[in-house]
Design a protein around this motif. Structure first.
Motif, PDB file in Angstrom:
ATOM      1  N   ASP A 106       0.731  -1.287  -0.220  1.00 40.38           N
ATOM      2  CA  ASP A 106      -0.135  -0.068  -0.051  1.00 40.38           C
ATOM      3  C   ASP A 106       0.815   1.365   0.116  1.00 40.38           C
ATOM      4  O   ASP A 106       0.753   2.014   0.869  1.00 40.38           O
ATOM      5  N   VAL A 107       1.581   1.379  -0.998  1.00 38.57           N
ATOM      6  CA  VAL A 107       2.700   2.516  -1.166  1.00 38.57           C
ATOM      7  C   VAL A 107       1.669   3.789  -1.339  1.00 38.57           C
ATOM      8  O   VAL A 107       2.085   4.815  -0.934  1.00 38.57           O
ATOM      9  N   HIS A 108       0.602   3.874  -2.348  1.00 39.10           N
ATOM     10  CA  HIS A 108      -0.160   5.089  -2.453  1.00 39.10           C
ATOM     11  C   HIS A 108       0.532   6.338  -2.837  1.00 39.10           C
ATOM     12  O   HIS A 108       0.533   7.229  -2.172  1.00 39.10           O
ATOM     13  N   SER A 109       1.687   6.108  -3.908  1.00 45.96           N
ATOM     14  CA  SER A 109       2.456   7.183  -4.053  1.00 45.96           C
ATOM     15  C   SER A 109       1.848   8.482  -4.501  1.00 45.96           C
ATOM     16  O   SER A 109       2.501   9.588  -4.188  1.00 45.96           O
ATOM     17  N   GLY A 110       0.796   8.504  -4.974  1.00 44.99           N
ATOM     18  CA  GLY A 110       0.113   9.699  -5.211  1.00 44.99           C
ATOM     19  C   GLY A 110      -0.173  10.914  -3.721  1.00 44.99           C
ATOM     20  O   GLY A 110      -0.485  11.753  -4.149  1.00 44.99           O
ATOM     21  N   SER A 111      -0.027  10.094  -2.748  1.00 47.12           N
ATOM     22  CA  SER A 111      -0.354  10.814  -1.603  1.00 47.12           C
ATOM     23  C   SER A 111       0.891  11.301  -1.291  1.00 47.12           C
ATOM     24  O   SER A 111       0.882  12.289  -0.235  1.00 47.12           O
ATOM     25  N   PHE A 112       2.271  11.055  -1.464  1.00 48.49           N
ATOM     26  CA  PHE A 112       3.456  11.616  -1.094  1.00 48.49           C
ATOM     27  C   PHE A 112       3.710  12.998  -1.322  1.00 48.49           C
ATOM     28  O   PHE A 112       3.247  13.479  -2.163  1.00 48.49           O
ATOM     29  N   ASP A 113       4.371  13.695  -0.183  1.00 48.81           N
ATOM     30  CA  ASP A 113       4.425  15.176  -0.311  1.00 48.81           C
ATOM     31  C   ASP A 113       5.888  15.437   0.230  1.00 48.81           C
ATOM     32  O   ASP A 113       6.402  16.566   0.513  1.00 48.81           O
ATOM     33  N   ASN A 114       6.744  14.412   0.769  1.00 49.09           N
ATOM     34  CA  ASN A 114       8.343  14.465   1.513  1.00 49.09           C
ATOM     35  C   ASN A 114       9.292  13.606   0.744  1.00 49.09           C
ATOM     36  O   ASN A 114       9.169  12.570   1.385  1.00 49.09           O
ATOM     37  N   PRO A 115       9.752  13.979  -0.244  1.00 50.41           N
ATOM     38  CA  PRO A 115      10.980  13.171  -0.804  1.00 50.41           C
ATOM     39  C   PRO A 115      11.836  12.770   0.405  1.00 50.41           C
ATOM     40  O   PRO A 115      12.233  11.581   0.351  1.00 50.41           O
ATOM     41  N   GLU A 116      12.268  13.531   1.286  1.00 55.15           N
ATOM     42  CA  GLU A 116      13.441  12.963   2.416  1.00 55.15           C
ATOM     43  C   GLU A 116      12.884  11.919   3.201  1.00 55.15           C
ATOM     44  O   GLU A 116      13.627  11.100   3.397  1.00 55.15           O
ATOM     45  N   LYS A 117      11.468  11.924   3.502  1.00 55.88           N
ATOM     46  CA  LYS A 117      11.057  10.960   4.331  1.00 55.88           C
ATOM     47  C   LYS A 117      10.899   9.890   3.561  1.00 55.88           C
ATOM     48  O   LYS A 117      11.022   8.601   4.068  1.00 55.88           O
ATOM     49  N   ILE A 118      10.457   9.758   2.430  1.00 57.45           N
ATOM     50  CA  ILE A 118      10.584   8.556   1.400  1.00 57.45           C
ATOM     51  C   ILE A 118      11.765   7.884   1.180  1.00 57.45           C
ATOM     52  O   ILE A 118      11.990   6.607   1.440  1.00 57.45           O
ATOM     53  N   ASN A 119      13.070   8.826   1.195  1.00 58.09           N
ATOM     54  CA  ASN A 119      14.036   8.043   0.967  1.00 58.09           C
ATOM     55  C   ASN A 119      14.454   7.540   2.429  1.00 58.09           C
ATOM     56  O   ASN A 119      15.381   6.529   2.260  1.00 58.09           O
ATOM     57  N   TYR A 120      14.410   8.202   3.320  1.00 55.30           N
ATOM     58  CA  TYR A 120      14.461   7.430   4.608  1.00 55.30           C
ATOM     59  C   TYR A 120      14.055   5.960   4.853  1.00 55.30           C
ATOM     60  O   TYR A 120      14.554   5.288   5.292  1.00 55.30           O
ATOM     61  N   ALA A 121      12.761   6.213   4.320  1.00 53.45           N
ATOM     62  CA  ALA A 121      12.078   4.670   4.390  1.00 53.45           C
ATOM     63  C   ALA A 121      12.778   3.678   3.614  1.00 53.45           C
ATOM     64  O   ALA A 121      12.791   2.567   3.850  1.00 53.45           O
ATOM     65  N   ILE A 122      13.230   4.122   2.364  1.00 47.82           N
ATOM     66  CA  ILE A 122      13.947   3.085   1.317  1.00 47.82           C
ATOM     67  C   ILE A 122      15.022   2.811   2.260  1.00 47.82           C
ATOM     68  O   ILE A 122      15.547   1.635   1.989  1.00 47.82           O
ATOM     69  N   ASP A 123      15.927   3.607   2.653  1.00 50.73           N
ATOM     70  CA  ASP A 123      16.915   3.193   3.439  1.00 50.73           C
ATOM     71  C   ASP A 123      16.603   2.313   4.460  1.00 50.73           C
ATOM     72  O   ASP A 123      17.529   1.244   4.814  1.00 50.73           O
ATOM     73  N   LEU A 124      15.740   2.405   5.411  1.00 53.23           N
ATOM     74  CA  LEU A 124      15.192   1.280   6.295  1.00 53.23           C
ATOM     75  C   LEU A 124      14.894  -0.089   5.733  1.00 53.23           C
ATOM     76  O   LEU A 124      15.359  -0.888   6.271  1.00 53.23           O
ATOM     77  N   ILE A 125      14.376   0.154   4.415  1.00 52.54           N
ATOM     78  CA  ILE A 125      14.184  -1.242   3.689  1.00 52.54           C
ATOM     79  C   ILE A 125      15.399  -1.866   3.647  1.00 52.54           C
ATOM     80  O   ILE A 125      15.491  -3.195   3.745  1.00 52.54           O
ATOM     81  N   ASN A 126      16.186  -1.160   2.651  1.00 53.31           N
ATOM     82  CA  ASN A 126      17.985  -1.560   2.606  1.00 53.31           C
ATOM     83  C   ASN A 126      18.445  -2.422   3.749  1.00 53.31           C
ATOM     84  O   ASN A 126      19.315  -3.252   3.564  1.00 53.31           O
ATOM     85  N   GLU A 127      18.591  -1.507   4.893  1.00 49.90           N
ATOM     86  CA  GLU A 127      19.097  -1.889   6.186  1.00 49.90           C
ATOM     87  C   GLU A 127      18.699  -3.379   6.491  1.00 49.90           C
ATOM     88  O   GLU A 127      19.594  -3.904   7.298  1.00 49.90           O
ATOM     89  N   GLN A 128      17.526  -3.701   6.044  1.00 50.12           N
ATOM     90  CA  GLN A 128      17.073  -5.115   6.821  1.00 50.12           C
ATOM     91  C   GLN A 128      17.677  -6.295   6.227  1.00 50.12           C
ATOM     92  O   GLN A 128      17.601  -7.335   6.707  1.00 50.12           O
ATOM     93  N   ASP A 129      18.546  -5.960   5.100  1.00 50.55           N
ATOM     94  CA  ASP A 129      19.401  -7.138   4.435  1.00 50.55           C
ATOM     95  C   ASP A 129      18.691  -8.463   4.322  1.00 50.55           C
ATOM     96  O   ASP A 129      19.237  -9.470   4.864  1.00 50.55           O
ATOM     97  N   SER A 130      17.345  -8.425   3.765  1.00 49.75           N
ATOM     98  CA  SER A 130      16.495  -9.709   3.523  1.00 49.75           C
ATOM     99  C   SER A 130      16.872 -10.372   2.377  1.00 49.75           C
ATOM    100  O   SER A 130      17.644  -9.948   1.589  1.00 49.75           O
ATOM    101  N   ASP A 131      16.672 -11.676   2.425  1.00 50.86           N
ATOM    102  CA  ASP A 131      16.663 -12.379   1.058  1.00 50.86           C
ATOM    103  C   ASP A 131      15.768 -12.202  -0.027  1.00 50.86           C
ATOM    104  O   ASP A 131      16.312 -12.523  -1.161  1.00 50.86           O
ATOM    105  N   MET A 132      14.805 -11.741   0.220  1.00 50.79           N
ATOM    106  CA  MET A 132      13.757 -11.506  -0.526  1.00 50.79           C
ATOM    107  C   MET A 132      12.781 -10.219  -0.306  1.00 50.79           C
ATOM    108  O   MET A 132      12.734 -10.173   0.846  1.00 50.79           O
TER     109      MET A 132
END
Length: 411
Positions: free
Chosen positions: A170-196
């Motif tokens: 449920d990304v709902h990208s049309g609602s976003f209004d803060n690139p800095e916060k979204i980039n922070y969330a992407i960094d959180l995803i990458n930090e998990q170092d998951s297999d899939m």
């Protein structure tokens, strides 16, 4: 539509009258009451105008989301205030009947005056939703939480013991209004170092173009060793606006499906694939949206064709209603389902490990977190983005990390 709008206006006007009475009882300065009245009238006119001019061919925009947020922040507290004063009015009417019938009081003394304490109490109670909703639209909507869960399966292939899966939904990208916060969330995803990584649908609110400013941002999600997979959500079908032609709607749907590949996710459309590790394999099954009250394009039997009961299966299905209605007792035994859709209504109370409540639980049997039925599990992600109300209170945006473990214990 005209009658509903009229009813809506009358309802808000009554709420405003009650709120004004409470304010007038507590604060009697004329300049403040005039300023309060002008501001309240301006907000009421803006909200009514926004509703009356809503363009169904466009759907939700940042302007309509601002209006929805403003309406909730302003009127939910005033509704609380009105309920308190309504209770006082019931008492006052009862007292007036007693005064008239039993004590033959003069007409001027029949109805007791409003009590300052009750208005103060109402204003105090109203401050709770006001501050909560205000927090939701300013901070809560980007207050990402990484939630980790370990699930044990007796029949998990040994090679997948400790296999980690990140889920977003449920990304709902049309609602976003803060690139800095979204980039922070992407960094959180990458930090998990998951297999899939799995993405369980709703990349936009309605239009494919909503995602265009965010494609490069989501392409930053790093390559996962065992792949990046996705399915469609109900909003990905463009069902909630009116289209000039069916061809326009079909083209938008095609463009939305293409978005997933543009951010390097493999879209599964009622199909499955195998994830192989050290000569062992598990099946990853992806269905189109299947919802009890929404689009039913998912075909579980087609998606799992040729799979046997003993194959270890992970299912992606956007709406948890699908698990409740069909998946959890399906003869093919789907071990673990990943869903989203509910957002936890973006409003509730949650104390991890102890208590959680949301209006979502009165609509969905499974609405946030992990659920089990006869050894089969569904995990309902609380959502990455937000929709309609531009905020989150209590139920925060989520990045899920599930670790598969071999064994009988649930932890």
């Amino acid at each position: 539509m005209g009658f509903r709008l009229l009813f809506f206006v009358v309802f808000l006007f009554v709420i405003e009258l009650y709120a004004f009475q409470a304010v007038k009882t507590v604060l009697k300065e004329r300049w403040f009451l005039v300023a309060y009245g002008i501001l309240s009238l301006a907000v009421l006119v803006y909200i009514v105008y926004s509703f009356s001019t809503f363009d169904r061919s466009v759907g939700q925009t940042h302007n309509t989301m601002f209006m929805m947020g403003l309406m909730l922040v302003v009127y939910v507290p005033k509704i609380v205030l009105a309920i308190v004063l309504l209770g006082e009015d019931i008492f006052r009417v009862g007292a007036s009947v007693v005064n008239y019938c039993m004590y033959n009081s003069p007409r001027s003394e029949i109805m007791p005056d409003r009590r300052r304490f009750i208005s103060q109490l109402g204003l105090g109670l109203a401050a709770i939703p006001f501050l909560s909703l205000l927090y939701g639209v300013t901070i809560g909507k980007y207050n990402y939480k990484v939630i980790k869960q370990r699930i044990f399966f007796p029949d998990l292939p040994d090679a997948f013991d400790g296999f980690k899966i990140t889920q977003i939904s449920d990304v709902h990208s049309g609602s976003f209004d803060n690139p800095e916060k979204i980039n922070y969330a992407i960094d959180l995803i990458n930090e998990q170092d998951s297999d899939m990584i799995l993405f369980t649908g709703d990349i936009v609110n309605t239009h494919a173009t909503e995602m265009h400013p965010w494609i490069e941002t989501f392409k930053r999600i790093k390559k996962h060793e065992y792949g990046k997979y996705s399915v469609l959500g109900n909003h990905d079908y463009g069902e909630y606006v009116s289209w000039p032609t069916e061809a326009d709607k079909a083209q938008n749907f095609k463009d939305i499906k293409d978005l997933y590949s543009q951010i390097d996710f493999k879209l599964l459309l009622n199909e499955h694939t195998f994830i192989e590790r050290n000569d062992a394999k598990i099946a990853l099954v992806g269905v189109e949206n299947w919802g009890n009250n929404f689009k039913k394009a998912g075909d579980l039997n087609k998606a799992s064709e040729a799979l046997g009961e003993k194959d270890f299966k992970i299912l992606m299905s956007h709406d948890p209603s699908h698990w409740d209605f069909e998946v959890k007792e399906h003869a093919k035994n789907f071990h673990l389902t990943f869903s989203g859709h509910t957002h936890g209504m973006q409003f509730g109370i949650e104390i991890p490990g102890y208590f959680k409540w949301s209006l979502a639980q009165y609509v969905y049997a499974q609405w946030a977190g992990l659920y089990e039925h006869l050894g089969r599990y569904v995990y309902v992600n609380r959502g990455f983005g937000f929709h309609a109300y531009p905020g989150r209170v209590g139920i925060m945006p989520e990045i899920t990390v599930i670790e598969l473990k071999k064994g009988d214990k649930v932890a």
